[in-house]
Design an enzyme around this catalytic site. Sequence first.
Site, short mmCIF file in Angstrom:
data_model
loop_
_atom_site.label_atom_id
_atom_site.label_comp_id
_atom_site.label_asym_id
_atom_site.label_seq_id
_atom_site.Cartn_x
_atom_site.Cartn_y
_atom_site.Cartn_z
N LYS A 1 43.90 9.57 24.72
CA LYS A 1 44.94 10.22 23.93
C LYS A 1 44.99 11.72 24.24
O LYS A 1 46.07 12.29 24.42
CB LYS A 1 44.68 10.01 22.44
CG LYS A 1 45.73 10.69 21.55
CD LYS A 1 45.38 10.62 20.09
CE LYS A 1 44.43 11.72 19.67
NZ LYS A 1 44.33 11.89 18.21
N ARG B 1 48.24 16.09 26.39
CA ARG B 1 48.25 17.34 27.16
C ARG B 1 49.08 17.17 28.43
O ARG B 1 49.82 18.09 28.82
CB ARG B 1 46.82 17.75 27.51
CG ARG B 1 46.06 18.35 26.32
CD ARG B 1 44.57 18.35 26.58
NE ARG B 1 43.80 19.00 25.51
CZ ARG B 1 43.55 18.46 24.32
NH1 ARG B 1 44.01 17.25 24.04
NH2 ARG B 1 42.84 19.12 23.42
N THR C 1 39.78 23.51 13.76
CA THR C 1 40.10 22.44 14.70
C THR C 1 40.42 23.07 16.05
O THR C 1 41.10 24.10 16.13
CB THR C 1 41.29 21.58 14.24
OG1 THR C 1 41.74 20.76 15.34
CG2 THR C 1 42.45 22.41 13.76
N ASP D 1 35.53 12.76 15.91
CA ASP D 1 36.16 11.44 15.85
C ASP D 1 35.14 10.31 15.85
O ASP D 1 35.46 9.18 15.50
CB ASP D 1 37.12 11.26 17.03
CG ASP D 1 38.39 12.09 16.87
OD1 ASP D 1 38.66 12.54 15.73
OD2 ASP D 1 39.09 12.30 17.87
#
Length: 420
Positions: free
Chosen positions: A20, A25, A164, A306
């Site tokens: 992902k 990107r 983040t 994650d």
Amino acid sequence: MDLTMEATPLQGAVEIPGSKSHTIRAVAIAALAEGESVLRAPLISEDARAAVAAFTALGAEIELGEEAWRIRGFGGEPRTPDNVIDVANSGTTLRIALGSCALLRDGVAVLTGDHQIRRRPCGPLAASLNDLGARVESTRGNGCAPFVVGGTLRGGQTTIECKTSQYLSSLLINAPLAEGDTTIHVPLLNEAPYVGITLDWLTRQKIQLQCDELREFHIPGGQRYRGFNCRIPADFSSATFFLAAGALPGNKVTCVGLDMNDTQGDRAVVDYLRQFGANIQIEGDRVTVSHDDLVGCELDINATPDALPMLAVLACFARGTTRLVNVPQARMKETDRIAVMRMELEKLGARVEELADGLIIHESKLHGAEVDSHDDHRVVMSLAIGATQIPGKTIIHHAEAAAVTYPEFVNHLRSIMVKG
């Protein structure tokens, strides 16, 4: 959709889908580039399609094939969108696209998303884009979507605390296209390996920048992206679920397509599993994990937030106590994953303690129950893997959320279930 699971051994191989992080990107950079790009083996998921929709709205021409996507970029000059840009559930798309909308020369763009996106903070990124000449406003004044964004990104100096890493990735991808030079000061950076993925893409594009230990960046303006042809690497974040599945009692699972030299930080999951005591074999692009006596450990997972849901499940089956620490940003994902994993694991009988920045999980005897995904794809997949070890039926509500990053997850899981 409800997913009903029962205990069953897992044996076999799974072909891991594309990353992902790399796919989104690649879509963004191809859209910002001059000329045509080809993305081979991209991740086909709801998040990736959100990125495609966002950058199509900004003027990219994107043709989606089953094996490859072709993208003709707008050469660093996005057009004013005809309509609101809806990023659905994709936080990565929202943050990168915020920076790209700041390149608009005329008009404004409006970005929003689903109920989870409208709770996810972007205030520090918006402030930095404003420092650099853009006009970014949260319509509710809370630093969350919807956002109204106009240009033009001129460059300058900004300081940003990156709870983040997506804030910094957005600035790094878009600042080279600003009119002037940009200097970014970063006193706090979580999830540093994800910035590594971004920097790898910029290096391939021959983008000039100076970096001082990920704490300060100087980026000359007036640069350009060029079209490219590349294969998207397999996703270690998605592989985490099947790698961890192999470590559970009675199991042996091979993940196919992984590149242990890739920049994805989640490849560290292989080392985490070693620390738990699992058996690991790596042969080319195949990583095989099989069960051995699992022992609790302490893991600093700041770089791999994650992985928290799946590691929390795995820890229930490890002797003693496991501490997952230094991951406060897990509270800023699709859900507050620290609170959600404590809540749902407790329904299954787990003994879990919630920390401000992580979880303490004790070896637990689990039982079947009804649990909820909270519309979080990684919560769904973690609970589903855990349920294959739990006596009785486990029912996972809102399991359709897995499609956000891994549409074939349930099919892949069923393909390695040993039929009794």
